[in-house]
Design an enzyme around this catalytic site. Structure first.
Site, PDB file in Angstrom:
ATOM      1  N   ASP A   7      -3.455   9.337  -6.044  1.00  0.00           N
ATOM      2  CA  ASP A   7      -3.380  10.493  -5.233  1.00  0.00           C
ATOM      3  C   ASP A   7      -2.576  11.203  -5.893  1.00  0.00           C
ATOM      4  OD1 ASP A   7      -1.432   9.051  -4.224  1.00  0.00           O
ATOM      5  OD2 ASP A   7      -2.615   9.751  -1.724  1.00  0.00           O
ATOM      6  N   CYS A  64      -1.238   5.466  -4.549  1.00  0.00           N
ATOM      7  CA  CYS A  64      -1.235   6.114  -3.709  1.00  0.00           C
ATOM      8  C   CYS A  64       0.198   5.971  -2.554  1.00  0.00           C
ATOM      9  CB  CYS A  64      -2.324   5.947  -2.336  1.00  0.00           C
ATOM     10  SG  CYS A  64      -2.559   4.904  -1.524  1.00  0.00           S
ATOM     11  N   THR A  66       1.571   3.962   0.484  1.00  0.00           N
ATOM     12  CA  THR A  66       2.433   2.792   0.286  1.00  0.00           C
ATOM     13  C   THR A  66       1.601   2.088  -0.926  1.00  0.00           C
ATOM     14  OG1 THR A  66       0.209   2.230   1.678  1.00  0.00           O
ATOM     15  CG2 THR A  66       2.456   3.321   3.062  1.00  0.00           C
ATOM     16  N   HIS A  97      -4.157 -17.067 -10.297  1.00  0.00           N
ATOM     17  CA  HIS A  97      -4.930 -17.489  -8.887  1.00  0.00           C
ATOM     18  C   HIS A  97      -5.706 -16.842  -8.565  1.00  0.00           C
ATOM     19  CE1 HIS A  97      -1.319 -19.662  -7.504  1.00  0.00           C
ATOM     20  NE2 HIS A  97      -1.735 -19.547  -8.457  1.00  0.00           N
ATOM     21  N   HIS A 133      -9.520 -22.087  -8.629  1.00  0.00           N
ATOM     22  CA  HIS A 133      -9.679 -20.667  -8.555  1.00  0.00           C
ATOM     23  C   HIS A 133     -11.007 -19.908  -8.480  1.00  0.00           C
ATOM     24  CE1 HIS A 133      -4.808 -21.374  -7.734  1.00  0.00           C
ATOM     25  NE2 HIS A 133      -5.512 -21.467  -9.117  1.00  0.00           N
TER      26      HIS A 133
END
Length: 143
Positions: A7, A64, A66, A97, A133
């Site tokens: 963004d 973005c 955060t 994993h 996994h």
């Protein structure tokens, strides 16, 4: 090919990561945004995830402010395993994993140096192919 998008808050970090990808010899496609005009991170996450799911791109990097909102949006897509990483250990573990196919970063959380180290770790770490996994990943995609 790597899909990349962010963004308006991610313009500078995205540009630095793209320069780093070029130096690595990686091919990528930039899905925006291209200006500082405010935009909605879900729109960016959607186009990157669709590119990964369609096979147009092998993996995606989304950014973005955060990394939280864009990773939440990405993980709403069945088949996308987006991991928000702020350190190299998490980037390595999520590839080994979880076979994460999308990396989320927070432009206001990590600087360019750390972001490039995270990207390198994430790109260079293969999935472990461990049976436990694989079972867990299959459970992620169950309805």
């Amino acid at each position: 090919m790597i899909a990349i998008g962010g963004d308006h808050s991610a313009l500078e970090l995205k540009a630095g990561i793209m320069a780093h990808l070029r130096e690595r010899g990686e091919s990528f496609k930039d899905f925006g945004t291209y200006t500082e005009e405010s935009c909605d991170y879900p729109d960016i996450a959607k186009v990157v995830c669709r590119a990964v799911l369609s096979g147009e791109c092998d993996r995606g990097i989304i950014i973005c402010g955060t990394g939280i909102g864009i990773s939440i949006t990405a993980n709403r897509f069945k088949g996308i395993r987006a991991a928000l990483c702020g350190d190299c250990y998490s980037a390595k573990a999520t590839r080994e994993h979880n076979n994460a196919n999308v990396l989320a970063l927070g432009a206001r959380v990590v600087g360019i140096g750390l972001a490039c180290q995270i990207v390198d770790t994430w790109l260079d770490t293969p999935f472990s192919e461990g049976e436990r996994h694989k079972i867990r990943i299959a459970k992620m995609d169950e309805d």
